[in-house]
Design a protein around this motif. Structure first.
Motif, mmCIF file in Angstrom:
data_model
loop_
_atom_site.group_PDB
_atom_site.id
_atom_site.type_symbol
_atom_site.label_atom_id
_atom_site.label_comp_id
_atom_site.label_asym_id
_atom_site.label_seq_id
_atom_site.Cartn_x
_atom_site.Cartn_y
_atom_site.Cartn_z
ATOM 1 N N ILE A 21 0.860 -1.185 0.000
ATOM 2 C CA ILE A 21 0.000 0.000 0.000
ATOM 3 C C ILE A 21 0.896 1.234 0.000
ATOM 4 C CG2 ILE A 21 -1.743 1.285 1.284
ATOM 5 C CD1 ILE A 21 -2.697 -1.384 2.411
ATOM 6 N N PRO A 22 1.017 1.931 -1.125
ATOM 7 C CA PRO A 22 1.895 3.105 -1.187
ATOM 8 C C PRO A 22 1.421 4.204 -0.239
ATOM 9 C CG PRO A 22 1.236 2.366 -3.389
ATOM 10 C CD PRO A 22 0.355 1.658 -2.412
ATOM 11 N N ALA A 23 2.378 4.854 0.405
ATOM 12 C CA ALA A 23 2.050 5.979 1.276
ATOM 13 C C ALA A 23 1.628 7.175 0.427
ATOM 14 C CB ALA A 23 3.247 6.342 2.143
ATOM 15 N N ASP A 24 0.726 7.968 0.964
ATOM 16 C CA ASP A 24 0.241 9.156 0.265
ATOM 17 C C ASP A 24 1.296 10.254 0.336
ATOM 18 O OD1 ASP A 24 -1.085 11.283 -0.810
ATOM 19 O OD2 ASP A 24 -2.687 11.349 0.689
ATOM 20 N N PRO A 25 1.898 10.635 -0.783
ATOM 21 C CA PRO A 25 2.939 11.673 -0.745
ATOM 22 C C PRO A 25 2.392 13.041 -0.352
ATOM 23 C CG PRO A 25 2.333 11.168 -3.015
ATOM 24 C CD PRO A 25 1.630 10.170 -2.153
ATOM 25 N N ASN A 26 1.083 13.227 -0.447
ATOM 26 C CA ASN A 26 0.470 14.510 -0.120
ATOM 27 C C ASN A 26 -0.153 14.532 1.275
ATOM 28 O OD1 ASN A 26 1.028 15.554 -2.761
ATOM 29 N ND2 ASN A 26 -0.751 14.410 -3.544
ATOM 30 N N ALA A 27 0.118 13.496 2.057
ATOM 31 C CA ALA A 27 -0.435 13.438 3.409
ATOM 32 C C ALA A 27 0.112 14.588 4.247
ATOM 33 C CB ALA A 27 -0.085 12.109 4.067
ATOM 34 N N PRO A 28 -0.731 15.227 5.068
ATOM 35 C CA PRO A 28 -0.261 16.356 5.868
ATOM 36 C C PRO A 28 0.785 15.935 6.892
ATOM 37 C CG PRO A 28 -2.451 15.665 6.570
ATOM 38 C CD PRO A 28 -2.151 14.918 5.303
ATOM 39 N N THR A 29 1.724 16.820 7.152
ATOM 40 C CA THR A 29 2.751 16.576 8.164
ATOM 41 C C THR A 29 2.134 16.692 9.547
ATOM 42 O OG1 THR A 29 4.429 17.522 6.702
ATOM 43 C CG2 THR A 29 4.994 17.340 9.039
ATOM 44 N N PRO A 30 2.477 15.801 10.500
ATOM 45 C CA PRO A 30 1.901 15.891 11.843
ATOM 46 C C PRO A 30 2.156 17.251 12.482
ATOM 47 C CG PRO A 30 3.077 13.820 11.564
ATOM 48 C CD PRO A 30 3.381 14.655 10.355
ATOM 49 N N GLY A 31 1.137 17.778 13.158
ATOM 50 C CA GLY A 31 1.302 19.026 13.878
ATOM 51 C C GLY A 31 2.189 18.849 15.091
ATOM 52 N N CYS A 32 2.555 19.941 15.698
ATOM 53 C CA CYS A 32 3.486 19.897 16.823
ATOM 54 C C CYS A 32 2.982 19.005 17.946
ATOM 55 C CB CYS A 32 3.726 21.314 17.339
ATOM 56 S SG CYS A 32 4.955 21.432 18.672
ATOM 57 N N CYS A 33 1.664 19.042 18.229
ATOM 58 C CA CYS A 33 1.103 18.279 19.342
ATOM 59 C C CYS A 33 0.516 16.938 18.911
ATOM 60 C CB CYS A 33 0.027 19.107 20.056
ATOM 61 S SG CYS A 33 0.655 20.612 20.831
ATOM 62 N N ASP A 34 0.552 16.643 17.604
ATOM 63 C CA ASP A 34 0.038 15.371 17.114
ATOM 64 C C ASP A 34 1.061 14.265 17.350
ATOM 65 O OD1 ASP A 34 -2.310 16.530 16.178
ATOM 66 O OD2 ASP A 34 -1.420 17.005 14.215
ATOM 67 N N PRO A 35 0.609 12.999 17.403
ATOM 68 C CA PRO A 35 1.569 11.898 17.483
ATOM 69 C C PRO A 35 2.586 11.977 16.352
ATOM 70 C CG PRO A 35 -0.639 11.091 17.898
ATOM 71 C CD PRO A 35 -0.784 12.526 17.471
ATOM 72 N N GLY A 36 3.863 11.901 16.702
ATOM 73 C CA GLY A 36 4.910 12.065 15.715
ATOM 74 C C GLY A 36 5.394 13.491 15.588
ATOM 75 N N GLY A 37 4.706 14.452 16.241
ATOM 76 C CA GLY A 37 5.117 15.849 16.231
ATOM 77 C C GLY A 37 6.230 16.107 17.227
ATOM 78 N N CYS A 38 6.735 17.322 17.223
ATOM 79 C CA CYS A 38 7.895 17.644 18.054
ATOM 80 C C CYS A 38 7.578 17.626 19.544
ATOM 81 C CB CYS A 38 8.458 19.006 17.656
ATOM 82 S SG CYS A 38 7.294 20.387 17.820
ATOM 83 N N CYS A 39 6.309 17.813 19.925
ATOM 84 C CA CYS A 39 5.945 17.854 21.349
ATOM 85 C C CYS A 39 5.175 16.617 21.797
ATOM 86 C CB CYS A 39 5.103 19.109 21.637
ATOM 87 S SG CYS A 39 5.979 20.658 21.356
ATOM 88 N N ASN A 40 5.051 15.635 20.940
ATOM 89 C CA ASN A 40 4.319 14.419 21.281
ATOM 90 C C ASN A 40 5.214 13.216 20.985
ATOM 91 O OD1 ASN A 40 2.518 12.195 21.438
ATOM 92 N ND2 ASN A 40 0.783 13.496 20.897
ATOM 93 N N PRO A 41 5.647 12.470 22.020
ATOM 94 C CA PRO A 41 6.578 11.348 21.810
ATOM 95 C C PRO A 41 5.940 10.100 21.218
ATOM 96 C CG PRO A 41 5.981 11.498 24.122
ATOM 97 C CD PRO A 41 5.343 12.683 23.450
#
Length: 291
Positions: free
Chosen positions: A77-97
């Protein structure tokens, strides 16, 4: 979209004479959960926790080949190249481990999808997923795996009805009443309250495990997928040094055999795990997700 299965049948005599290995069950697992052990020849064998056993116990597992051996393969299943980047507080963001919603392998294909899970609302039971993942919507990765809208709607409704309905909510009338009683009785009823909460939590946990087993068996595994509930609790400290716990909960869905094997070997609970068994409360390590 159907999965391809390659199988080799072995004789019953080979299985019956297979050697056994004594292993420790990883902490936090319960009957029906799967984990991997390493055989003397270095191969990895999948083992299921039997009835009457749990994390920390010893068990014997057969090292013989299963009656049916094979590898489930699903179309990448190819990843969506246009998927939005996680926000700062979203999982994977700079403030969410917590790990990101979509995990991509080295070939640019989705290996794991993590759907944020909501166990309960403030005033009562709530929908298990965010609006964008709730029917009539369906996560595109599941749709590409071959999950139909009807299958997803049925699965989500079962999760809402059989699992989330067991969580009463944070600010319900009984919760407020118990809080007032604890104040008036100088917390003498706290052990009783903890025991009652544990009973409710363990009923939810049992139902959640049963739902995952059903969803895997009837929907995901035949298509080459596998799901498992997981959560992360990370800790910060206030100005006065008080401990503050933050929870991120999700349903992980693996799309490739390698990712499924890794997911099966991972614990349900990550980060800080609390044990309030001393006061008849919940030992979080016994749950399939931070309650």
């Amino acid at each position: 979209m159907s999965a391809e299965v390659e199988a080799t049948v072995v004789s019953a005599a080979e299985v019956q004479t297979a050697p056994e290995l004594e292993v420790f069950i990883p902490t936090g697992l319960r009957p029906g959960d799967a984990f991997f052990v390493q055989a003397p020849d270095g191969s990895q064998r999948e083992v299921t926790v039997p009835a009457g056993k749990q994390g920390g116990d010893k068990m014997f597992c057969s090292l013989g080949p299963p009656v049916v051996q094979g590898t489930l393969t699903a179309k990448p299943i190819p990843a969506d190249p246009n998927a939005p980047t996680p926000g700062c507080c979203d999982p994977g963001g700079c403030c969410n481990p917590a790990p990101p919603r979509v995990q991509v392998d080295g070939d640019g294909n989705v290996s794991v999808l993590r759907l944020p899970y909501l166990p309960e609302g403030y005033c009562g039971p709530c929908a298990p997923f965010r609006e964008e993942d709730m029917p009539p919507n369906i996560p595109s990765e599941l749709e590409q795996l071959g999950v139909t809208e009807r299958e997803w709607a049925d699965a989500v409704e079962r999760l809402r009805k059989d699992v989330n309905s067991l969580r009463p909510g944070f600010y319900t009338a009984p919760c407020c009443l118990y809080t007032m009683l604890s104040i008036f009785t100088l917390c003498l009823i706290c052990p009783w309250m903890c025991a009652k909460q544990k009973k409710n939590i363990m009923a939810w946990d049992t139902a959640f495990r049963a739902w995952q087993a059903w969803f895997n068996e009837t929907v995901l595994v035949p298509k080459g997928g596998f799901c498992k509930s997981q959560s992360l609790c990370y800790v910060t400290y206030g100005n006065n040094g008080e401990k503050q716990r933050h929870f991120v909960r999700w349903l992980a869905v693996a799309f490739q055999p390698e990712a499924a094997n890794v997911l099966k070997s991972q614990p349900h609970l990550l980060g800080d795990v609390d044990n309030r068994g001393c006061c008849n409360g919940v030992n979080e390590s016994e749950c399939c997700m931070h309650p």
